[in-house]
Scaffold this motif. Sequence first.
Motif, mmCIF file in Angstrom:
data_model
loop_
_atom_site.group_PDB
_atom_site.id
_atom_site.type_symbol
_atom_site.label_atom_id
_atom_site.label_comp_id
_atom_site.label_asym_id
_atom_site.label_seq_id
_atom_site.Cartn_x
_atom_site.Cartn_y
_atom_site.Cartn_z
ATOM 1 N N PHE A 162 0.825 -1.218 0.000
ATOM 2 C CA PHE A 162 0.000 0.000 0.000
ATOM 3 C C PHE A 162 0.855 1.262 0.000
ATOM 4 N N GLY A 163 1.929 1.220 -0.754
ATOM 5 C CA GLY A 163 2.786 2.389 -0.871
ATOM 6 C C GLY A 163 3.770 2.555 0.264
ATOM 7 N N LEU A 164 3.673 1.691 1.278
ATOM 8 C CA LEU A 164 4.603 1.773 2.404
ATOM 9 C C LEU A 164 5.691 0.716 2.263
ATOM 10 N N GLU A 165 6.910 1.086 2.582
ATOM 11 C CA GLU A 165 8.048 0.185 2.477
ATOM 12 C C GLU A 165 8.279 -0.521 3.806
ATOM 13 N N LEU A 166 8.274 -1.850 3.749
ATOM 14 C CA LEU A 166 8.498 -2.655 4.942
ATOM 15 C C LEU A 166 9.833 -3.398 4.815
ATOM 16 N N GLY A 167 10.614 -3.301 5.851
ATOM 17 C CA GLY A 167 11.881 -4.033 5.856
ATOM 18 C C GLY A 167 11.698 -5.411 6.468
ATOM 19 N N TYR A 168 12.408 -6.391 5.958
ATOM 20 C CA TYR A 168 12.287 -7.750 6.487
ATOM 21 C C TYR A 168 13.658 -8.423 6.572
ATOM 22 N N ARG A 169 13.691 -9.463 7.385
ATOM 23 C CA ARG A 169 14.893 -10.299 7.499
ATOM 24 C C ARG A 169 14.465 -11.758 7.537
ATOM 25 N N VAL A 170 15.077 -12.569 6.694
ATOM 26 C CA VAL A 170 14.757 -13.993 6.596
ATOM 27 C C VAL A 170 16.002 -14.805 6.929
ATOM 28 N N GLN A 184 16.742 -22.540 1.686
ATOM 29 C CA GLN A 184 15.393 -22.839 2.192
ATOM 30 C C GLN A 184 15.051 -21.871 3.324
ATOM 31 N N PRO A 185 14.204 -20.870 3.061
ATOM 32 C CA PRO A 185 13.835 -19.925 4.126
ATOM 33 C C PRO A 185 13.077 -20.635 5.246
ATOM 34 N N GLN A 186 13.332 -20.200 6.491
ATOM 35 C CA GLN A 186 12.665 -20.824 7.636
ATOM 36 C C GLN A 186 11.887 -19.819 8.470
ATOM 37 N N ASN A 187 12.541 -18.721 8.821
ATOM 38 C CA ASN A 187 11.880 -17.728 9.678
ATOM 39 C C ASN A 187 12.015 -16.345 9.057
ATOM 40 N N ALA A 188 10.960 -15.541 9.222
ATOM 41 C CA ALA A 188 10.980 -14.182 8.700
ATOM 42 C C ALA A 188 10.464 -13.224 9.758
ATOM 43 N N THR A 189 11.096 -12.076 9.809
ATOM 44 C CA THR A 189 10.651 -11.013 10.732
ATOM 45 C C THR A 189 10.665 -9.692 9.980
ATOM 46 N N LEU A 190 9.738 -8.790 10.339
ATOM 47 C CA LEU A 190 9.751 -7.447 9.785
ATOM 48 C C LEU A 190 10.646 -6.574 10.651
ATOM 49 N N THR A 191 11.502 -5.838 10.002
ATOM 50 C CA THR A 191 12.485 -5.040 10.741
ATOM 51 C C THR A 191 12.133 -3.564 10.809
ATOM 52 N N GLN A 192 11.228 -3.113 9.930
ATOM 53 C CA GLN A 192 10.849 -1.701 9.976
ATOM 54 C C GLN A 192 9.518 -1.497 9.260
ATOM 55 N N VAL A 197 1.220 0.163 8.920
ATOM 56 C CA VAL A 197 0.242 -0.381 7.999
ATOM 57 C C VAL A 197 -0.603 -1.435 8.717
ATOM 58 N N ASP A 198 -1.917 -1.373 8.437
ATOM 59 C CA ASP A 198 -2.846 -2.307 9.078
ATOM 60 C C ASP A 198 -3.136 -3.459 8.116
ATOM 61 N N VAL A 199 -2.234 -4.441 8.088
ATOM 62 C CA VAL A 199 -2.400 -5.608 7.223
ATOM 63 C C VAL A 199 -2.076 -6.851 8.029
ATOM 64 N N ASP A 200 -2.391 -7.991 7.427
ATOM 65 C CA ASP A 200 -2.092 -9.265 8.057
ATOM 66 C C ASP A 200 -0.600 -9.542 7.903
ATOM 67 N N LEU A 201 0.161 -9.265 8.963
ATOM 68 C CA LEU A 201 1.610 -9.459 8.888
ATOM 69 C C LEU A 201 1.966 -10.928 8.732
ATOM 70 N N GLY A 202 1.102 -11.805 9.269
ATOM 71 C CA GLY A 202 1.381 -13.233 9.149
ATOM 72 C C GLY A 202 1.439 -13.680 7.697
ATOM 73 N N LEU A 208 7.166 -14.643 2.536
ATOM 74 C CA LEU A 208 8.621 -14.510 2.436
ATOM 75 C C LEU A 208 9.341 -15.841 2.615
ATOM 76 N N THR A 209 8.704 -16.786 3.304
ATOM 77 C CA THR A 209 9.353 -18.075 3.569
ATOM 78 C C THR A 209 8.734 -19.221 2.773
#
Length: 260
Positions: A162-170, A184-192, A197-202, A208-209
């Motif tokens: 939605f136009g917002l930039e989200l940082g992640y780490r996998v 093979q990705p296993q775990n992901a977290t948002l870093t910023q 933003v009001d979305v389903d982060l899950g 991402l994984t």
Amino acid sequence: MSTEFHVAPTEPAAPKRHSLRWLWWLIGIVVVLAVLVVVADIAIRAYAEGQAESEIESQLPDTVQGDVDVQIGGFSFLGQLLSGSFGEVQLDAPELTVNGVPISAHVVARDVPTDLSQPVGDIEAAVSLDQDAVNGIVELPGDATLGLDDGGVSYEGTVTIFGLELGYRVTGEVTASGTDVVIQPQNATLTQGSNDVDVDLGSILGGLTKDPITVCVAQYLPQGAEVDSLEISDGRATAHLTARDFVLSEDSLRTLGTCP
């Protein structure tokens, strides 16, 4: 009347000094010859190693640059030469570049024929790359950059929602087989940006994984070489390669694999 005869005792003959002298001369000659054979073996081995280094370097593909050090193992170089095969030959190239990527390589070849048009019985190699070199090979989605952690990998990037930039780490595991390296990705977290933003982060993290990342490395390897395993340490990756019945000719060294 009896007559007695007395035989004067005889003294043992003195050892023949000249016989002992010839024995020592013979031993001395054998020792000198043995030393000369060893010295000649060492000298010829060193010459052959230098010739092999020049020959291998001249046959490397244009995309491969660097010096190669050759060591021929085994007790007797001359004996192996006469038999037509060397038990073990080691090649070390601590500062190679392949397609502009800096690597270090250690190669052990066994049952190496003196006639290099014939195949080598077995080749094992360890190729080591630092983190920058790995990032020069591995292409990740978007703007993600790869990090080499102790025993695993991680990568960071951004996604736009939605136009917002989200940082992640996998974080994930890496395996290798044939000419493919798989992350093979296993775990992901948002870093910023997750609070903006009001979305389903899950669902974002799950996406991402979801899929593994496959990297083909065939174009960096001689055709016929394969990756057996991959060892990851902090900031460095070491690939263990094998090749069977590989011919150390100019054509085979200059022919790299291809990716689909």
